[in-house]
Design a protein around this motif. Structure first.
Motif, PDB file in Angstrom:
ATOM      1  N   SER A  28      35.981  25.965 -17.900  1.00  0.00           N
ATOM      2  CA  SER A  28      37.336  25.471 -17.683  1.00  0.00           C
ATOM      3  C   SER A  28      38.155  25.550 -18.978  1.00  0.00           C
ATOM      4  CB  SER A  28      37.293  24.023 -17.200  1.00  0.00           C
ATOM      5  OG  SER A  28      38.590  23.461 -17.154  1.00  0.00           O
ATOM      6  N   THR A  29      39.374  26.026 -18.859  1.00  0.00           N
ATOM      7  CA  THR A  29      40.273  26.117 -20.017  1.00  0.00           C
ATOM      8  C   THR A  29      41.532  25.267 -19.800  1.00  0.00           C
ATOM      9  OG1 THR A  29      41.321  28.117 -19.096  1.00  0.00           O
ATOM     10  CG2 THR A  29      39.460  28.441 -20.597  1.00  0.00           C
ATOM     11  N   SER A  30      41.460  24.314 -18.874  1.00  0.00           N
ATOM     12  CA  SER A  30      42.639  23.509 -18.546  1.00  0.00           C
ATOM     13  C   SER A  30      43.133  22.697 -19.737  1.00  0.00           C
ATOM     14  CB  SER A  30      42.321  22.572 -17.377  1.00  0.00           C
ATOM     15  OG  SER A  30      41.227  21.726 -17.678  1.00  0.00           O
ATOM     16  N   ASP A  31      42.201  22.216 -20.573  1.00  0.00           N
ATOM     17  CA  ASP A  31      42.623  21.418 -21.726  1.00  0.00           C
ATOM     18  C   ASP A  31      43.380  22.266 -22.743  1.00  0.00           C
ATOM     19  OD1 ASP A  31      40.357  22.855 -22.215  1.00  0.00           O
ATOM     20  OD2 ASP A  31      39.183  21.199 -23.031  1.00  0.00           O
ATOM     21  N   PHE A  32      42.967  23.538 -22.900  1.00  0.00           N
ATOM     22  CA  PHE A  32      43.690  24.426 -23.812  1.00  0.00           C
ATOM     23  C   PHE A  32      45.042  24.816 -23.224  1.00  0.00           C
ATOM     24  CE2 PHE A  32      39.301  25.195 -25.270  1.00  0.00           C
ATOM     25  CZ  PHE A  32      39.483  24.959 -26.620  1.00  0.00           C
ATOM     26  N   LYS A  33      45.085  24.968 -21.903  1.00  0.00           N
ATOM     27  CA  LYS A  33      46.339  25.337 -21.248  1.00  0.00           C
ATOM     28  C   LYS A  33      47.391  24.261 -21.453  1.00  0.00           C
ATOM     29  CE  LYS A  33      48.296  26.657 -16.778  1.00  0.00           C
ATOM     30  NZ  LYS A  33      48.027  26.914 -15.338  1.00  0.00           N
ATOM     31  N   LYS A  36      22.202  17.289 -25.092  1.00  0.00           N
ATOM     32  CA  LYS A  36      21.835  18.183 -26.176  1.00  0.00           C
ATOM     33  C   LYS A  36      22.966  18.307 -27.184  1.00  0.00           C
ATOM     34  CE  LYS A  36      23.421  22.734 -24.621  1.00  0.00           C
ATOM     35  NZ  LYS A  36      23.025  24.149 -24.390  1.00  0.00           N
ATOM     36  N   LYS A  37      22.618  18.745 -28.375  1.00  0.00           N
ATOM     37  CA  LYS A  37      23.603  19.006 -29.407  1.00  0.00           C
ATOM     38  C   LYS A  37      24.147  20.412 -29.190  1.00  0.00           C
ATOM     39  CE  LYS A  37      24.179  19.349 -34.423  1.00  0.00           C
ATOM     40  NZ  LYS A  37      23.496  19.264 -35.741  1.00  0.00           N
ATOM     41  N   PRO A  38      25.452  20.551 -29.007  1.00  0.00           N
ATOM     42  CA  PRO A  38      26.021  21.868 -28.723  1.00  0.00           C
ATOM     43  C   PRO A  38      26.061  22.769 -29.952  1.00  0.00           C
ATOM     44  CG  PRO A  38      27.773  20.269 -28.952  1.00  0.00           C
ATOM     45  CD  PRO A  38      26.476  19.496 -29.011  1.00  0.00           C
ATOM     46  N   SER A  39      26.043  24.056 -29.697  1.00  0.00           N
ATOM     47  CA  SER A  39      26.129  25.033 -30.781  1.00  0.00           C
ATOM     48  C   SER A  39      27.566  25.161 -31.263  1.00  0.00           C
ATOM     49  CB  SER A  39      25.634  26.403 -30.294  1.00  0.00           C
ATOM     50  OG  SER A  39      25.951  27.420 -31.234  1.00  0.00           O
ATOM     51  N   ALA A  40      27.753  25.155 -32.571  1.00  0.00           N
ATOM     52  CA  ALA A  40      29.092  25.271 -33.151  1.00  0.00           C
ATOM     53  C   ALA A  40      29.589  26.709 -33.124  1.00  0.00           C
ATOM     54  CB  ALA A  40      29.092  24.752 -34.589  1.00  0.00           C
ATOM     55  N   THR A  41      28.703  27.673 -32.808  1.00  0.00           N
ATOM     56  CA  THR A  41      29.114  29.076 -32.769  1.00  0.00           C
ATOM     57  C   THR A  41      29.272  29.572 -31.332  1.00  0.00           C
ATOM     58  OG1 THR A  41      26.796  29.806 -32.912  1.00  0.00           O
ATOM     59  CG2 THR A  41      28.016  29.592 -34.976  1.00  0.00           C
ATOM     60  N   ASP A  42      29.227  28.664 -30.371  1.00  0.00           N
ATOM     61  CA  ASP A  42      29.491  29.013 -28.978  1.00  0.00           C
ATOM     62  C   ASP A  42      30.848  28.416 -28.638  1.00  0.00           C
ATOM     63  OD1 ASP A  42      29.691  29.302 -26.249  1.00  0.00           O
ATOM     64  OD2 ASP A  42      27.588  28.800 -25.863  1.00  0.00           O
ATOM     65  N   PHE A  43      31.864  29.259 -28.500  1.00  0.00           N
ATOM     66  CA  PHE A  43      33.220  28.774 -28.306  1.00  0.00           C
ATOM     67  C   PHE A  43      33.430  28.031 -26.991  1.00  0.00           C
ATOM     68  CE2 PHE A  43      34.733  32.339 -31.302  1.00  0.00           C
ATOM     69  CZ  PHE A  43      34.612  31.476 -32.384  1.00  0.00           C
ATOM     70  N   ARG A  44      32.484  28.132 -26.055  1.00  0.00           N
ATOM     71  CA  ARG A  44      32.601  27.361 -24.820  1.00  0.00           C
ATOM     72  C   ARG A  44      32.458  25.869 -25.092  1.00  0.00           C
ATOM     73  NH1 ARG A  44      27.960  29.925 -21.359  1.00  0.00           N
ATOM     74  NH2 ARG A  44      26.970  29.561 -23.381  1.00  0.00           N
ATOM     75  N   ASN A  45      31.854  25.516 -26.223  1.00  0.00           N
ATOM     76  CA  ASN A  45      31.655  24.110 -26.559  1.00  0.00           C
ATOM     77  C   ASN A  45      32.862  23.488 -27.256  1.00  0.00           C
ATOM     78  OD1 ASN A  45      28.975  24.097 -25.592  1.00  0.00           O
ATOM     79  ND2 ASN A  45      28.236  24.985 -27.510  1.00  0.00           N
ATOM     80  N   MET A  46      33.839  24.313 -27.612  1.00  0.00           N
ATOM     81  CA  MET A  46      34.969  23.799 -28.374  1.00  0.00           C
ATOM     82  C   MET A  46      35.985  23.102 -27.485  1.00  0.00           C
ATOM     83  SD  MET A  46      35.625  26.757 -31.227  1.00  0.00           S
ATOM     84  CE  MET A  46      34.376  27.087 -32.484  1.00  0.00           C
ATOM     85  N   GLU A  84      21.444  26.133 -11.069  1.00  0.00           N
ATOM     86  CA  GLU A  84      22.786  25.741 -11.527  1.00  0.00           C
ATOM     87  C   GLU A  84      22.675  24.839 -12.747  1.00  0.00           C
ATOM     88  OE1 GLU A  84      26.753  23.234 -10.072  1.00  0.00           O
ATOM     89  OE2 GLU A  84      25.520  24.251  -8.572  1.00  0.00           O
ATOM     90  N   VAL A  85      23.576  25.032 -13.693  1.00  0.00           N
ATOM     91  CA  VAL A  85      23.663  24.195 -14.893  1.00  0.00           C
ATOM     92  C   VAL A  85      25.133  23.874 -15.137  1.00  0.00           C
ATOM     93  CG1 VAL A  85      23.260  24.009 -17.369  1.00  0.00           C
ATOM     94  CG2 VAL A  85      21.622  25.228 -15.949  1.00  0.00           C
ATOM     95  N   ASN A  86      25.396  22.609 -15.485  1.00  0.00           N
ATOM     96  CA  ASN A  86      26.766  22.203 -15.781  1.00  0.00           C
ATOM     97  C   ASN A  86      26.775  21.299 -17.013  1.00  0.00           C
ATOM     98  OD1 ASN A  86      28.981  19.893 -15.405  1.00  0.00           O
ATOM     99  ND2 ASN A  86      29.760  21.770 -14.482  1.00  0.00           N
ATOM    100  N   ASP A  87      27.718  21.556 -17.923  1.00  0.00           N
ATOM    101  CA  ASP A  87      27.822  20.719 -19.120  1.00  0.00           C
ATOM    102  C   ASP A  87      29.180  20.032 -19.189  1.00  0.00           C
ATOM    103  OD1 ASP A  87      29.676  22.574 -19.927  1.00  0.00           O
ATOM    104  OD2 ASP A  87      28.669  23.132 -21.790  1.00  0.00           O
ATOM    105  N   GLY A  88      29.880  19.964 -18.067  1.00  0.00           N
ATOM    106  CA  GLY A  88      31.194  19.321 -18.060  1.00  0.00           C
ATOM    107  C   GLY A  88      32.319  20.325 -18.027  1.00  0.00           C
ATOM    108  N   ARG A  89      32.274  21.337 -18.878  1.00  0.00           N
ATOM    109  CA  ARG A  89      33.306  22.373 -18.918  1.00  0.00           C
ATOM    110  C   ARG A  89      32.790  23.702 -18.383  1.00  0.00           C
ATOM    111  NH1 ARG A  89      35.223  24.185 -23.579  1.00  0.00           N
ATOM    112  NH2 ARG A  89      37.221  24.730 -22.682  1.00  0.00           N
ATOM    113  N   THR A  90      31.516  23.986 -18.611  1.00  0.00           N
ATOM    114  CA  THR A  90      30.936  25.255 -18.179  1.00  0.00           C
ATOM    115  C   THR A  90      29.948  25.041 -17.041  1.00  0.00           C
ATOM    116  OG1 THR A  90      31.151  26.238 -20.388  1.00  0.00           O
ATOM    117  CG2 THR A  90      29.580  27.259 -18.886  1.00  0.00           C
TER     118      THR A  90
END
Length: 298
Positions: free
Chosen positions: A34-39, A160-170, A231-237
């Motif tokens: 989801s990119t709604s927050d960036f939109k 889990k601790k998200p990866s800082a180099t995966d832009f889906r976590n930003m 299926e896996v969901n982390d809130g945004r992905t």
């Protein structure tokens, strides 16, 4: 308790069935972020024209909506983005770099028996082979069930601790100073994408697995459950399986890629973060349009 016992019985029976043959399977996954927050943030940016906003939204959609193929056997798997003809026509420069850190890039191999994984990555024209130990999540088995693609799935949760180099976590950065009572709106200080985002310290994971396919596999780095994760969901992905083929006619060789400079995940992340910081400093003060063009334009 009875449901948990039933789950284990199904897993054991299915596992014995797989032992009688050289088992292999294939699963197709659709990944959407989801990119709604960036939109909403872009809509409030006075320096961004409607055409620029539309262009960015379209490119972010392509970057965060992907199809992956997981080929697996009883102990190992390879996970790779499905190749698309239009991929070569996508924007270059910084945006292409960002796309490679949106869950794609190379072949992700994991061996649940040895608890090891490898992933070939290309960054700044250099090839890396990231090799490290699989992350073991502390899965909490839930009693809730649902059906996905005809398979009965059980719910499991973890953090889990998200990866800082995966832009889906930003996520868009929250400016606490602007929330204070009586505080004046902050001036345009954030001039590029990296200055406007942050990575949360922890994210909640919800997975749905089926003991009817008793392999401890799943998309990306997810594993460790008594059945294939559909299926896996982390809130945004959300990564959802759309197709499963067991024992396909065309077998795939499931093995790790052996090209690229071998580095650990920590070494690779540090190299990427260092380069990102260099970009941040290089573009500081260029202005809103310049910083955005560097990352979303050609």
């Amino acid at each position: 308790m009875q449901r948990l016992i039933l789950t284990l019985v199904i897993a054991v029976v299915s596992f014995l069935g797989l032992q009688a043959q050289e088992f292999q399977g294939m699963a197709v996954y659709e990944s959407k972020t989801s990119t709604s927050d960036f939109k909403s943030r872009m809509e409030g940016n006075k320096n961004m024209t409607p055409d620029m906003q539309k262009m960015i939204e379209e490119r972010m959609k392509k970057m965060f909506e992907k199809t992956f193929i997981l080929n697996f056997n009883k102990t190992a798997s390879i996970y790779k983005e499905e190749e698309k003809l239009e991929a070569s026509n996508q924007a270059g420069g910084g945006f292409r770099m960002m796309s490679s850190f949106a869950g794609g890039g190379g072949t992700y191999y994991k061996n649940v028996k040895d608890k090891q994984y490898s992933n070939d990555k290309e960054f700044m024209g250099k090839e890396f082979l990231v090799k490290d130990s699989l992350t073991s999540l502390a899965w909490k088995m839930e009693s809730e069930t649902r059906v996905i693609g005809g398979y009965t799935c059980y719910k499991a949760t973890a953090t889990k601790k998200p990866s800082a180099t995966d832009f889906r976590n930003m996520r868009p950065r929250k400016d606490d100073a602007e929330k204070k009572e009586g505080a004046k709106p902050a001036e345009e200080k954030k001039t590029n994408f990296l200055d406007a985002v942050e990575v949360p310290k922890e994210i909640a994971i919800t997975a749905w697995y089926t003991p009817e396919i008793p392999v401890s596999q799943g998309p990306e780095g997810y594993w460790g459950l008594p059945g294939l994760i559909l299926e896996v969901n982390d809130g945004r992905t959300t990564i959802l399986c759309s197709k499963v083929v067991l024992n396909p006619k065309d077998k795939v060789e499931i093995k790790a890629v052996a090209k690229g400079k071998v580095v650990s995940q920590k070494e690779y992340d540090e190299a990427v973060m260092k380069k990102m910081e260099e970009w941040r400093e290089m573009n500081q003060g260029r202005g809103g349009n310049g910083g955005m063009q560097m990352r979303f334009g050609n």
